[in-house]
Scaffold this motif. Structure first.
Motif, PDB file in Angstrom:
ATOM      1  N   MET A  91       0.852  -1.183   0.000  1.00  0.00           N
ATOM      2  CA  MET A  91       0.000   0.000   0.000  1.00  0.00           C
ATOM      3  C   MET A  91       0.893   1.239   0.000  1.00  0.00           C
ATOM      4  N   ASN A  93       0.695   5.450   0.418  1.00  0.00           N
ATOM      5  CA  ASN A  93      -0.124   6.636   0.685  1.00  0.00           C
ATOM      6  C   ASN A  93       0.778   7.818   1.015  1.00  0.00           C
ATOM      7  N   LYS A  94       0.130   8.885   1.372  1.00  0.00           N
ATOM      8  CA  LYS A  94       0.869  10.126   1.581  1.00  0.00           C
ATOM      9  C   LYS A  94       1.852  10.014   2.740  1.00  0.00           C
ATOM     10  N   MET A  95       1.531   9.176   3.673  1.00  0.00           N
ATOM     11  CA  MET A  95       2.379   9.087   4.857  1.00  0.00           C
ATOM     12  C   MET A  95       3.580   8.170   4.634  1.00  0.00           C
ATOM     13  N   PHE A  98       3.467   0.765   2.936  1.00  0.00           N
ATOM     14  CA  PHE A  98       3.537  -0.480   3.686  1.00  0.00           C
ATOM     15  C   PHE A  98       4.080  -1.560   2.771  1.00  0.00           C
ATOM     16  N   PHE A 107       6.419  -0.732   7.719  1.00  0.00           N
ATOM     17  CA  PHE A 107       5.974   0.591   7.297  1.00  0.00           C
ATOM     18  C   PHE A 107       7.208   1.458   7.054  1.00  0.00           C
ATOM     19  N   SER A 109       7.966   5.300   6.443  1.00  0.00           N
ATOM     20  CA  SER A 109       7.303   6.602   6.452  1.00  0.00           C
ATOM     21  C   SER A 109       7.975   7.517   5.430  1.00  0.00           C
ATOM     22  N   ASN A 110       7.262   8.547   5.034  1.00  0.00           N
ATOM     23  CA  ASN A 110       7.753   9.336   3.908  1.00  0.00           C
ATOM     24  C   ASN A 110       9.047  10.079   4.210  1.00  0.00           C
ATOM     25  N   HIS A 111       9.353  10.284   5.454  1.00  0.00           N
ATOM     26  CA  HIS A 111      10.632  10.950   5.690  1.00  0.00           C
ATOM     27  C   HIS A 111      11.793   9.955   5.705  1.00  0.00           C
ATOM     28  N   GLU A 118       9.092  11.762  -4.763  1.00  0.00           N
ATOM     29  CA  GLU A 118       7.931  12.529  -4.342  1.00  0.00           C
ATOM     30  C   GLU A 118       6.647  11.741  -4.548  1.00  0.00           C
ATOM     31  N   PHE A 119       5.709  12.068  -3.704  1.00  0.00           N
ATOM     32  CA  PHE A 119       4.447  11.331  -3.738  1.00  0.00           C
ATOM     33  C   PHE A 119       3.590  11.800  -4.904  1.00  0.00           C
ATOM     34  N   ILE A 121      -0.154  11.434  -6.433  1.00  0.00           N
ATOM     35  CA  ILE A 121      -1.479  10.913  -6.130  1.00  0.00           C
ATOM     36  C   ILE A 121      -2.120  10.413  -7.423  1.00  0.00           C
ATOM     37  N   TYR A 127       5.502   6.759  -5.253  1.00  0.00           N
ATOM     38  CA  TYR A 127       6.610   7.687  -5.016  1.00  0.00           C
ATOM     39  C   TYR A 127       7.529   7.594  -6.227  1.00  0.00           C
TER      40      TYR A 127
END
Lengths: 176, 474
Positions: A91, A93-95, A98, A107, A109-111, A118-119, A121, A127
């Protein structure tokens, strides 16, 4: 990391299984019960590879069930902090995203995703690097490093990073 | 070797961290008039010039409303910079304090004795806790640096998420539970609010709305911040390293401080003329917390057993809180505050060593050396005092023959001043604290009559010794 270890378990067997293939019944029940479970201490039980020893059965009062102490060899998988794993993205997502490495959920995370990705949508969130050469989306395979684990009694969850050398996408489904 | 470097540390820390602290609630509008930023610095600065101080007095001195001051102090108490003590006390209790203040803090507005009413009031006292301040400041710096560094090379940081609605915090390890099927955000478990990543808040406050260049900018900003921090906090860090090896000034609890301060004050101010015997009696009560009392106050303090009990209690709490032995300061009557504080500390260290020996009968060589010096000094003074006294005692001896032992003691007390008797018994009590062979030295060097007197007093002293042991064990 995988380990081959010996574990012990008390198996309760219904009287209807008593008979000439009691042993086989016991082992198949053990496999059904144990494989795929997770204990915080040993990790995920991947497969039972052999039976070491089956102890004397004890008939329970009232029920007729018999309890056998069974020692068995098994392969367990236990993720560790700092370990490098290959995982499949499940999965995005913006955060962050997974991923799964076998039974383990990870998981990222985006940082902890490299700054140049970059994300994007869309119906296939992903990304992507600015030149579009690398893309992380669902079903991508990534190599990641585990930086934290959360070990509960029956559950292990990890967080990982791909922000390091030689980490990131290893096989892009859309490219291949 | 004084409190001064620590005061500098406090002042620097105050300006660095508490400069724009306002004690007003955030909901109140900050008009120019009610803006009380900077108060914190003023209060801390004022506290560096004091030891224990009653909060009312401090408020008066700073021309602050006591409520406002109390709010600031409570804040500092939470920040672990200040220790506070509250107690209900009568005018008498307050007087003990004001006497202590008068004794230690020179050039300090002291409470006027007239102010205290007979009513029971809850008074609050506050004092800087230098040892803790040192730790707190270091910890704070460490956390600041760690946070920035972690974020800068955010490799091994576990991302934290915070719910803007209810303030609940999550880590990335909770991610699986937080993710929702509806959208791509994390949702708070309790209020279903959208979570925000915490680090984003720190650096991208100024409009960098998340995605594009925000991360790069954040990185630069963090680097900048780290550099700035290092430059701007350099004086503070330097001061910390300077202070590192210095002994921390310690005032102890309020009660202990009062006792110590008033005793030191009396010794330093010299409540009577400096007769030579003074030096010897000064030495006398090195090991005890019994406040030495002047001629007139003898009865008051001995009958006022609750004061004594208090001392003992406080000593049981921490063995380091002992009365400053006056031999340390008797030479320079006009020592500065810092020096006296320093002396206090040393003396406390010295005090503790005989006490330890006393309890477990072991002697380290270092302690022995220290003790030798003290003993030598003591013996000298003791001889001087004895020679002086011998003349008096010669006369006393005639009467002594007729009287019983105890009476003889009383006889002397009748002839000489009260103080000398008190001093004598206390000195011998000190003998009890120290070792025995040394105790015999003055005996051997003296005439028979003196010997007799010593015996009497020793009996007295041994009784007191046992008392000591009793409550030390209890």
């Amino acid at each position: 990391m995988f380990f081959h270890i010996v574990l012990e378990r008390n198996m309760q067997l219904h009287p209807r299984h008593f008979g000439r293939n009691l042993r086989e019944n016991l082992v198949s029940k053990l496999m059904k019960d144990v494989e795929g479970t997770c204990s915080g201490r040993h990790g995920f039980v991947v497969a039972i590879t052999g039976i070491e020893n089956i102890g004397k059965g004890l008939i329970r009062d009232g029920t007729g069930f018999v309890t056998f102490p069974v020692k068995y060899q098994c392969v367990v998988f236990r993720p560790f902090k700092g370990e490098i794993l290959e995982a499949v993205v499940t999965m995005v997502n913006k955060m962050g995203f997974f991923a799964e490495a076998g039974p383990v959920q990870i998981f990222v995370s985006n940082h902890l995703i490299p700054d140049d990705m970059e994300f994007q949508i869309g119906d296939m969130p992903n990304y992507t690097t600015s030149d579009g050469s690398v893309k992380i989306q669902k079903d991508s395979e990534v190599r990641l490093k585990i930086i934290g684990t959360r070990v509960d009694a029956t559950e292990i969850f990890c967080i990982g990073t791909i922000k390091d050398d030689f980490l990131g996408v290893i096989n892009d489904p859309s490219a291949g | 070797m004084s409190v001064e470097p620590f005061n500098r540390l406090v002042k620097l820390a105050a300006r660095a961290f508490y400069d724009d602290i306002t004690t007003k609630g955030d909901n109140q509008p900050k008009t120019g008039r009610s803006d009380n930023r900077g108060i914190a610095v003023v209060v801390l600065d004022a506290l560096t010039r004091r030891q224990w101080v009653k909060e009312e007095d401090l408020a008066k001195a700073l021309k602050l409303h006591s409520k406002q001051l109390r709010r600031t102090l409570r804040f500092f108490e939470e920040e672990k910079l200040v220790t506070r003590d509250h107690r209900r006390e009568t005018a008498k209790g307050a007087k003990i304090f004001s006497a202590a203040v008068a004794a230690t803090v020179d050039g300090q507005p002291t409470t006027k004795e007239g102010e205290e009413k007979i009513k029971l009031h809850t008074h609050s006292y506050c004092c800087l806790d230098y040892a803790q301040i040192y730790d707190v400041v270091r910890y704070r710096l460490h956390r600041m640096k760690k946070k920035l560094k972690d974020e800068l090379d955010n490799k091994n940081t576990v991302q934290e998420y915070i719910c803007p609605n209810c303030g609940k915090r999550y880590t990335a390890l909770d991610a699986l539970r937080l993710v929702s099927m509806d959208d791509e955000y994390f949702h708070c478990e309790s209020c279903n609010g959208e979570l925000v990543a915490e680090s984003d808040k720190l650096a991208s406050q100024e409009g960098g709305d998340g995605d594009d260049n925000a991360r790069r900018r954040r990185r630069e900003k963090l680097k900048d911040m780290l550099q700035k921090m290092e430059v701007q906090l350099k004086p503070l860090i330097d001061q910390l390293s300077r202070v590192k090896d210095l002994p921390v000034p310690e005032f102890g609890t309020l009660q202990a401080w009062e006792v110590r301060a008033s005793a030191a004050g009396r010794a330093a101010n010299g409540d009577s003329s400096n007769d030579p015997s003074r030096s010897s009696h000064g030495l006398g009560y090195g090991g005890t917390t019994l406040p030495f009392v002047g001629d007139t106050k003898v009865e008051v303090d001995f009958s006022g057993a609750e004061g004594k009990g208090e001392n003992i209690k406080s000593e049981n709490e921490s063995s380091s809180l002992k009365v400053l032995p006056p031999w340390m300061i008797k030479e320079g009557m006009n020592l500065t505050k810092e020096q006296r504080g320093e002396v206090k500390q040393e003396s406390r260290m010295d005090d503790s060593s005989p006490a330890v020996e006393f309890s477990d009968d072991k002697k380290s060589t270092v302690e022995n050396d220290d003790k030798k010096n003290i003993q030598d000094e003591y013996v000298k003074a003791y001889y001087a005092a004895l020679i002086k006294k011998q003349q008096e005692l010669d006369e006393a001896a005639k009467k002594q023959d007729e009287l019983s032992n105890t009476h003889a003691l009383n006889g002397i007390s009748g002839m000489t001043s009260n103080r000398q008797v008190g001093m004598k018994s206390k000195r011998d009590e000190d003998d009890g604290d120290d070792d025995v062979e040394w105790e015999e030295a003055p005996v051997a060097g003296n005439a028979n009559e003196n010997y007799k007197v010593d015996l009497n007093v020793q009996v007295d002293a041994s009784g007191e010794d046992e008392d000591d042991i009793d409550w030390e064990e209890g």
